[in-house]
Design a protein around this motif. Structure first.
Motif, short mmCIF file in Angstrom:
data_model
loop_
_atom_site.label_atom_id
_atom_site.label_comp_id
_atom_site.label_asym_id
_atom_site.label_seq_id
_atom_site.Cartn_x
_atom_site.Cartn_y
_atom_site.Cartn_z
N GLY A 12 -7.02 1.48 4.63
CA GLY A 12 -7.61 1.64 3.31
C GLY A 12 -6.74 1.15 2.17
O GLY A 12 -6.79 1.69 1.07
N GLY A 13 -5.93 0.13 2.44
CA GLY A 13 -5.06 -0.42 1.41
C GLY A 13 -3.61 0.03 1.49
O GLY A 13 -2.75 -0.50 0.79
N GLN A 14 -3.32 1.00 2.36
CA GLN A 14 -1.95 1.52 2.47
C GLN A 14 -0.96 0.45 2.91
O GLN A 14 0.16 0.37 2.39
CB GLN A 14 -1.90 2.69 3.44
CG GLN A 14 -2.48 3.99 2.89
CD GLN A 14 -2.23 5.16 3.82
OE1 GLN A 14 -1.42 5.08 4.75
NE2 GLN A 14 -2.92 6.26 3.59
N LEU A 15 -1.36 -0.37 3.87
CA LEU A 15 -0.43 -1.37 4.39
C LEU A 15 -0.10 -2.42 3.33
O LEU A 15 1.05 -2.84 3.19
CB LEU A 15 -1.02 -2.04 5.63
CG LEU A 15 -1.26 -1.13 6.84
CD1 LEU A 15 -1.68 -1.95 8.05
CD2 LEU A 15 -0.01 -0.31 7.17
N GLY A 16 -1.10 -2.83 2.57
CA GLY A 16 -0.86 -3.77 1.49
C GLY A 16 0.03 -3.18 0.41
O GLY A 16 0.93 -3.86 -0.11
N ALA A 17 -0.22 -1.92 0.06
CA ALA A 17 0.59 -1.26 -0.96
C ALA A 17 2.05 -1.11 -0.50
O ALA A 17 2.98 -1.32 -1.28
CB ALA A 17 0.00 0.11 -1.29
N VAL A 26 2.58 -9.58 -5.81
CA VAL A 26 1.56 -8.84 -6.55
C VAL A 26 0.51 -8.40 -5.55
O VAL A 26 0.18 -9.14 -4.62
CB VAL A 26 0.92 -9.73 -7.64
CG1 VAL A 26 -0.24 -9.02 -8.31
CG2 VAL A 26 1.96 -10.16 -8.67
N LEU A 27 0.00 -7.20 -5.71
CA LEU A 27 -1.01 -6.66 -4.81
C LEU A 27 -2.39 -6.80 -5.43
O LEU A 27 -2.62 -6.36 -6.56
CB LEU A 27 -0.73 -5.19 -4.52
CG LEU A 27 -1.78 -4.43 -3.68
CD1 LEU A 27 -1.84 -4.98 -2.26
CD2 LEU A 27 -1.47 -2.93 -3.67
N ALA A 28 -3.32 -7.43 -4.70
CA ALA A 28 -4.73 -7.48 -5.09
C ALA A 28 -5.45 -6.40 -4.30
O ALA A 28 -5.51 -6.45 -3.06
CB ALA A 28 -5.32 -8.85 -4.81
N ILE A 29 -5.98 -5.42 -5.01
CA ILE A 29 -6.61 -4.27 -4.35
C ILE A 29 -7.67 -3.72 -5.29
O ILE A 29 -7.83 -4.19 -6.42
CB ILE A 29 -5.53 -3.20 -4.01
CG1 ILE A 29 -6.05 -2.19 -2.98
CG2 ILE A 29 -5.01 -2.51 -5.28
CD1 ILE A 29 -4.95 -1.29 -2.41
N ASN A 30 -8.39 -2.74 -4.83
CA ASN A 30 -9.39 -2.09 -5.67
C ASN A 30 -8.93 -0.71 -6.06
O ASN A 30 -8.25 -0.02 -5.28
CB ASN A 30 -10.73 -1.97 -4.93
CG ASN A 30 -11.34 -3.31 -4.59
OD1 ASN A 30 -11.14 -4.29 -5.29
ND2 ASN A 30 -12.10 -3.35 -3.50
N GLN A 31 -9.26 -0.30 -7.25
CA GLN A 31 -9.24 1.10 -7.60
C GLN A 31 -10.68 1.59 -7.49
O GLN A 31 -11.61 0.85 -7.84
CB GLN A 31 -8.73 1.31 -9.05
CG GLN A 31 -7.23 1.26 -9.20
CD GLN A 31 -6.56 2.53 -8.67
OE1 GLN A 31 -7.03 3.15 -7.71
NE2 GLN A 31 -5.45 2.91 -9.27
#
Length: 328
Positions: free
Chosen positions: A76-81, A94-99
């Motif tokens: 759920g985005g943890q690995l990218g963060a 830079v991280l591209a993700i959703n809030q």
């Protein structure tokens, strides 16, 4: 989020323009000639991935610096963060993700990071949630859905992509309205949408633009925003529907999808001028013709932001408090 039609056009545009780089004055950002990585917290092919690849083209031109887009999906985005915090302390990632996906990853409490480790540098797009039923459902609007749920406890169901803000919003609605409705988790958005079309669930909670491919077969009961959607003209806002039921949303666009670009807070603290230059580069690339032309051609103007992340700090922090309350 799967969005094959949109991403295919985006990839073609991005790949086609990469070769046409223009040498512009370098924006000094203290990383020398080190490539800038955009780490996408999702698999290839979704809208976040597609927009990251699209903006990388003008960004490379604005900065006169190599920009590399890489996917780091999972949890759920943890690995990218986590990858951002390892590799972006100097501002080279830079991280591209959703809030609110980033907030959800933080709220789970098992990722080894906290909210103060991140800074939202730019908010790219805002996409509200949409609540769909099949055209032949006989349900007139969301108030009617709630009334039917109260008259038939345990009989109605909502499909969502499990572990996402869609699930959180569905559970918030069920809890707030005190209705006995089953929230059914699916692996992803496509699976949850197919469950509605197959008749396995009563309703689907998804994302406005992405779900527009279902337009011929479905009816929208609400848009999770304080504004109506040009793609679902029959849908009232969730705010107005809740008001009829004696409730209100914690915020006008509660748990909507915001596409954001995030940097390490450590980078901001150690190199504020470098952060400012990086943010200005993203904003300039975002306001250029590559992005604006695509947004206009694909009727995304109502979803377009391209604004500094600091303008949304209060929105994201208030949602974080509500997520923590729901998760207790």
């Amino acid at each position: 989020m799967p969005c094959p039609q949109m991403s295919r056009r985006l990839f073609s545009c991005a790949l086609g323009m990469t070769a046409a780089s223009v040498a512009l004055p370098r924006i000094a950002i203290a990383q020398g000639d080190k490539p800038l990585q955009i780490i996408v917290g999702y698999p290839p092919g979704g809208s976040t991935d597609a927009f990251a690849r699209l903006i990388s083209v003008p960004l490379q031109q604005v900065m006169n610096r190599t920009v590399v887009v890489r996917n780091q999906p999972g949890a759920g985005g943890q690995l990218g963060a986590s990858a951002l915090l390892r590799e972006g302390r100097d501002g080279s990632a830079v991280l591209a993700i959703n809030q609110p996906d980033l907030n959800l990853a933080i709220a789970r409490g098992n990722a080894g990071f906290k909210g103060t480790d991140f800074r939202v540098m730019m908010a790219d797009l805002h996409e509200p949630r949409v609540f769909l039923v099949k055209n032949d459902s006989g349900i007139r609007d969301f108030v009617d859905f709630v009334n039917q749920a109260k008259a038939n406890p345990g009989k109605l169901s909502i499909s969502v992509a499990g572990g996402t803000a869609q699930e959180v919003l569905a559970k918030w609605l069920v809890d707030t309205l005190k209705i006995d409705v089953l929230v059914v988790n699916y692996k992803g958005g496509a699976e949850s949408a197919n469950a509605l079309l197959a008749g396995d669930v009563t309703a689907n909670l998804g994302d406005d633009f992405v779900r527009s491919v279902l337009r011929p077969k479905t009816t929208a009961l609400f848009i999770g925003s304080d504004r109506k959607s040009p793609r679902w003209d029959e849908a009232q806002t969730l705010q107005s529907q809740l008001a009829k039921l004696g409730h209100s949303m914690p915020s006008p666009n509660f748990l909507s999808r915001y596409g954001v670009y995030v940097v390490s807070a450590e980078f901001v603290k150690k190199n504020p001028s470098g952060y400012q230059a990086l943010q200005e580069a993203f904003l300039k690339a975002r306001s250029g013709p590559v992005m604006t032309d695509y947004i206009q051609k694909n009727n995304l103007t109502d979803m377009s932001l391209g604004l500094p992340g600091e303008q949304f700090e209060n929105v994201f922090s208030s949602e974080m408090r509500e997520i923590e309350r729901i998760n207790k």
